[in-house]
Design a protein around this motif. Structure first.
Motif, short mmCIF file in Angstrom:
data_model
loop_
_atom_site.label_atom_id
_atom_site.label_comp_id
_atom_site.label_asym_id
_atom_site.label_seq_id
_atom_site.Cartn_x
_atom_site.Cartn_y
_atom_site.Cartn_z
N UNK A 113 0.85 -1.32 0.22
CA UNK A 113 -0.01 0.02 0.02
C UNK A 113 0.80 1.25 -0.06
N UNK A 114 0.43 2.01 -0.84
CA UNK A 114 1.13 3.44 -0.92
C UNK A 114 0.24 4.51 -1.59
N UNK A 115 0.08 5.73 -1.30
CA UNK A 115 -0.68 6.84 -2.05
C UNK A 115 0.20 7.80 -2.23
N UNK A 116 0.26 8.35 -3.68
CA UNK A 116 0.87 9.53 -3.92
C UNK A 116 -0.48 10.40 -4.40
N UNK A 117 -0.53 11.64 -3.57
CA UNK A 117 -1.80 12.15 -3.89
C UNK A 117 -1.57 13.72 -4.20
N UNK A 118 -1.64 13.87 -5.46
CA UNK A 118 -1.64 15.54 -5.80
C UNK A 118 -2.96 16.06 -6.65
N UNK A 119 -3.59 16.18 -5.58
CA UNK A 119 -5.24 16.52 -6.07
C UNK A 119 -5.59 17.74 -5.19
N UNK A 120 -5.23 18.74 -5.53
CA UNK A 120 -5.58 19.81 -4.42
C UNK A 120 -7.02 20.39 -4.99
N UNK A 121 -7.73 20.83 -3.86
CA UNK A 121 -9.10 21.29 -4.16
C UNK A 121 -9.03 22.74 -4.02
N UNK A 151 -2.84 9.46 -7.81
CA UNK A 151 -3.78 10.36 -8.15
C UNK A 151 -3.24 11.70 -8.24
N UNK A 152 -3.38 12.16 -9.66
CA UNK A 152 -2.95 13.73 -9.92
C UNK A 152 -3.86 14.48 -10.67
#
Length: 195
Positions: A113-121, A151-152
């Motif tokens: 498991x690993x999350x890379x999150x580049x999803x600014x709101x 997720x980008x």
């Protein structure tokens, strides 16, 4: 039979979830959080996974425990339904355009498991829904589903569109990854011999 059922009860939530990885995208989602239900409907429909999900959570506090714990339970159900992952494609990626929003998702059903999150709101809320909970859901899903997930946000100005594009992009990536590979139907997709 790539199906699973998970029940999870804590002092904060009481959840039951069933999944059928070879479904048609049917969904019956009731968590008490309207926007989240809408996003989960999208996840089921676009991943072609049948999902039934019930959650009674401490919504008098806020939506956080409900959203996060649904991610935990769904991740556990996916793991159980996939079994040893024999015959799956394992990887999936998708660019999803929705009006102003363009989101890229890529994932590996690696068991790591690993999350890379580049999803600014651009906003903190979508209606009454906290946008930070989108990340909390995917963090829980990745952790308990054994998924490496990236997720980008490539472009977007509307928070609703960005969130919905993210759920749909992950759904389409998941659909690709769980599909049987006709060229390797009996093989575990790893040189290690296990995932």
């Amino acid at each position: 039979m790539r199906k699973a059922e998970i029940s999870r009860k804590t002092a904060e939530t009481d959840i039951s979830v069933t999944v059928d990885l070879d479904g048609t995208g049917r969904y019956d989602i009731r968590t008490g959080v309207g926007f989240f239900d809408h996003m989960m409907d999208q996840l089921a429909r676009h991943a072609l996974i049948d999902i039934t999900l019930r959650c009674e959570g401490d919504l008098h506090i806020d939506d956080h425990h409900t959203v996060e714990d649904c991610g935990i339970a769904l991740g556990q159900a996916l793991t159980r339904a996939l079994g040893d992952k024999r015959g799956i494609r394992r990887y999936g990626s998708f660019h999803l355009a929705m009006d102003d929003a363009l989101v890229r998702a890529a994932l590996d059903l690696s068991g790591r498991p690993f999350l890379v999150w580049n999803l600014p709101f651009p906003t903190e809320k979508i209606g009454s829904f906290d946008t930070e909970l989108v990340r909390e859901f995917f963090q829980a899903l990745a952790t308990h589903g054994g998924i490496t997930l990236h997720v980008d946000l490539i472009h977007g100005v509307n928070s609703h569109h960005i969130a919905e594009a993210a759920f749909k992009a992950v759904a389409r990536s998941l659909r690709e990854a769980i599909e049987p590979d006709p060229r390797r139907a009996d093989a575990i997709p790893s040189t290690k011999g296990m995932l």
